[in-house]
Design a protein around this motif. Structure first.
Motif, PDB file in Angstrom:
ATOM      1  N   GLY A 101       0.816  -1.209   0.000  1.00 36.05           N
ATOM      2  CA  GLY A 101       0.000   0.000   0.000  1.00 36.05           C
ATOM      3  C   GLY A 101       0.847   1.256   0.000  1.00 36.05           C
ATOM      4  N   ALA A 102       1.942   1.232   0.746  1.00 32.71           N
ATOM      5  CA  ALA A 102       2.840   2.387   0.796  1.00 32.71           C
ATOM      6  C   ALA A 102       3.395   2.694  -0.587  1.00 32.71           C
ATOM      7  CB  ALA A 102       3.976   2.138   1.782  1.00 32.71           C
ATOM      8  N   ALA A 103       3.929   1.681  -1.251  1.00 34.43           N
ATOM      9  CA  ALA A 103       4.526   1.884  -2.575  1.00 34.43           C
ATOM     10  C   ALA A 103       3.488   2.428  -3.557  1.00 34.43           C
ATOM     11  CB  ALA A 103       5.124   0.582  -3.095  1.00 34.43           C
ATOM     12  N   SER A 104       2.300   1.860  -3.529  1.00 32.84           N
ATOM     13  CA  SER A 104       1.250   2.276  -4.455  1.00 32.84           C
ATOM     14  C   SER A 104       0.866   3.741  -4.249  1.00 32.84           C
ATOM     15  CB  SER A 104       0.028   1.377  -4.271  1.00 32.84           C
ATOM     16  OG  SER A 104      -1.033   1.814  -5.071  1.00 32.84           O
ATOM     17  N   LEU A 105       0.606   4.135  -3.021  1.00 36.58           N
ATOM     18  CA  LEU A 105       0.166   5.511  -2.751  1.00 36.58           C
ATOM     19  C   LEU A 105       1.292   6.510  -2.944  1.00 36.58           C
ATOM     20  CD1 LEU A 105      -2.687   6.499  -1.864  1.00 36.58           C
ATOM     21  CD2 LEU A 105      -2.374   4.067  -1.587  1.00 36.58           C
ATOM     22  N   LEU A 106       2.507   6.152  -2.589  1.00 37.80           N
ATOM     23  CA  LEU A 106       3.633   7.072  -2.792  1.00 37.80           C
ATOM     24  C   LEU A 106       3.865   7.330  -4.278  1.00 37.80           C
ATOM     25  CD1 LEU A 106       5.960   5.626  -0.031  1.00 37.80           C
ATOM     26  CD2 LEU A 106       5.013   7.950  -0.066  1.00 37.80           C
ATOM     27  N   GLU A 107       3.784   6.278  -5.074  1.00 35.30           N
ATOM     28  CA  GLU A 107       3.958   6.453  -6.522  1.00 35.30           C
ATOM     29  C   GLU A 107       2.813   7.259  -7.126  1.00 35.30           C
ATOM     30  OE1 GLU A 107       4.460   2.383  -7.751  1.00 35.30           O
ATOM     31  OE2 GLU A 107       6.644   2.526  -7.561  1.00 35.30           O
ATOM     32  N   ARG A 108       1.596   6.979  -6.695  1.00 35.04           N
ATOM     33  CA  ARG A 108       0.437   7.698  -7.217  1.00 35.04           C
ATOM     34  C   ARG A 108       0.522   9.185  -6.834  1.00 35.04           C
ATOM     35  NH1 ARG A 108      -4.795   5.334  -5.051  1.00 35.04           N
ATOM     36  NH2 ARG A 108      -3.728   3.493  -5.805  1.00 35.04           N
ATOM     37  N   GLY A 109       0.862   9.462  -5.583  1.00 37.65           N
ATOM     38  CA  GLY A 109       0.986  10.851  -5.142  1.00 37.65           C
ATOM     39  C   GLY A 109       2.078  11.594  -5.891  1.00 37.65           C
ATOM     40  N   ALA A 110       3.232  10.931  -6.062  1.00 35.97           N
ATOM     41  CA  ALA A 110       4.336  11.557  -6.808  1.00 35.97           C
ATOM     42  C   ALA A 110       3.907  11.875  -8.236  1.00 35.97           C
ATOM     43  CB  ALA A 110       5.561  10.644  -6.808  1.00 35.97           C
ATOM     44  N   GLY A 111       3.144  10.992  -8.840  1.00 36.68           N
ATOM     45  CA  GLY A 111       2.648  11.235 -10.195  1.00 36.68           C
ATOM     46  C   GLY A 111       1.640  12.368 -10.253  1.00 36.68           C
ATOM     47  N   ASN A 112       0.792  12.461  -9.245  1.00 36.32           N
ATOM     48  CA  ASN A 112      -0.247  13.490  -9.256  1.00 36.32           C
ATOM     49  C   ASN A 112       0.278  14.895  -8.991  1.00 36.32           C
ATOM     50  OD1 ASN A 112      -2.447  11.946 -10.006  1.00 36.32           O
ATOM     51  ND2 ASN A 112      -2.862  11.289  -7.922  1.00 36.32           N
ATOM     52  N   ILE A 113       1.464  15.022  -8.401  1.00 34.15           N
ATOM     53  CA  ILE A 113       2.025  16.367  -8.226  1.00 34.15           C
ATOM     54  C   ILE A 113       2.969  16.746  -9.371  1.00 34.15           C
ATOM     55  CG2 ILE A 113       1.668  16.358  -5.728  1.00 34.15           C
ATOM     56  CD1 ILE A 113       4.674  15.866  -5.369  1.00 34.15           C
ATOM     57  N   GLU A 114       3.190  15.831 -10.300  1.00 37.30           N
ATOM     58  CA  GLU A 114       4.072  16.078 -11.451  1.00 37.30           C
ATOM     59  C   GLU A 114       3.729  17.356 -12.220  1.00 37.30           C
ATOM     60  OE1 GLU A 114       7.067  15.943 -14.110  1.00 37.30           O
ATOM     61  OE2 GLU A 114       6.882  14.582 -12.411  1.00 37.30           O
ATOM     62  N   PRO A 115       2.445  17.650 -12.493  1.00 37.24           N
ATOM     63  CA  PRO A 115       2.136  18.865 -13.255  1.00 37.24           C
ATOM     64  C   PRO A 115       2.605  20.162 -12.584  1.00 37.24           C
ATOM     65  CG  PRO A 115       0.226  17.411 -13.195  1.00 37.24           C
ATOM     66  CD  PRO A 115       1.240  16.840 -12.251  1.00 37.24           C
ATOM     67  N   PHE A 116       2.929  20.104 -11.306  1.00 42.50           N
ATOM     68  CA  PHE A 116       3.341  21.288 -10.562  1.00 42.50           C
ATOM     69  C   PHE A 116       4.861  21.398 -10.446  1.00 42.50           C
ATOM     70  CE2 PHE A 116      -0.793  19.850  -9.202  1.00 42.50           C
ATOM     71  CZ  PHE A 116      -1.554  21.003  -9.364  1.00 42.50           C
ATOM     72  N   ARG A 117       5.569  20.462 -11.062  1.00 43.85           N
ATOM     73  CA  ARG A 117       7.024  20.408 -10.929  1.00 43.85           C
ATOM     74  C   ARG A 117       7.725  21.633 -11.522  1.00 43.85           C
ATOM     75  NH1 ARG A 117      10.647  15.773 -10.143  1.00 43.85           N
ATOM     76  NH2 ARG A 117      12.711  16.385 -10.846  1.00 43.85           N
ATOM     77  N   SER A 118       7.291  22.084 -12.681  1.00 46.11           N
ATOM     78  CA  SER A 118       7.988  23.194 -13.346  1.00 46.11           C
ATOM     79  C   SER A 118       7.709  24.537 -12.674  1.00 46.11           C
ATOM     80  CB  SER A 118       7.626  23.249 -14.824  1.00 46.11           C
ATOM     81  OG  SER A 118       6.255  23.516 -14.978  1.00 46.11           O
TER      82      SER A 118
END
Length: 155
Positions: A101-118
């Motif tokens: 569960g940790a791996a799944s949510l951490l990866e999903r969260g990291a992906g969902n904040i990607e648009p804000f990276r730049s």
């Protein structure tokens, strides 16, 4: 049929006390004070409160703060708050020992904040959080792959 706990508006709410990682405890047990729901905060207040809770070892409670921001935001930051909530839940799962569960949510969260990276809003270290989350997710995957040895019950 059992009666569900309800809030003042009649919505189903689990009133059981919780531990510091958000796990339900038996009724009547002293638990950790829960975050009030539906609080509208400024982005700075949201980040400060969530950081305080994370520093206190309460990632589940930090997730609730981010969830309030997510649910009360209709603009472009909505996905930022959702992603940060997912990171906090991923950290909660890691602390509870739920590596999958940790791996799944951490990866999903990291992906969902990607648009804000730049152009990270509100001073959020998006790149740093993604690096941290993906590293912790990889560690959790490695722990999940370890197969415990099985003891011999007889000689």
């Amino acid at each position: 049929m059992s009666t569900r706990d309800r809030d003042a508006e009649g919505r189903a709410r689990n009133a059981r006390p919780r531990d510091g990682l958000g796990r339900p405890l038996p009724y009547g047990t002293d638990g950790v004070e829960r975050q009030p729901e539906g609080i509208v905060r400024t982005p700075a207040q949201t980040l400060a409160e969530a950081q305080r809770l994370l520093d206190d070892g309460k990632p589940f409670h930090a997730h609730e703060v981010f969830e309030d921001a997510w649910k009360s935001t209709t603009g472009p930051d909505r996905e930022l708050w959702r992603g940060l909530a997912q990171l906090a839940v991923g950290l909660t799962h890691a602390a509870r020992g739920n590596n999958v569960g940790a791996a799944s949510l951490l990866e999903r969260g990291a992906g969902n904040i990607e648009p804000f990276r730049s152009e990270p809003p509100h001073g959020v270290d998006v790149a740093g959080l993604q690096e941290w989350a993906r590293s912790l997710a990889e560690e959790a995957k490695q722990r999940a792959r370890v197969t415990p040895s099985v003891p011999r019950l007889t000689c």
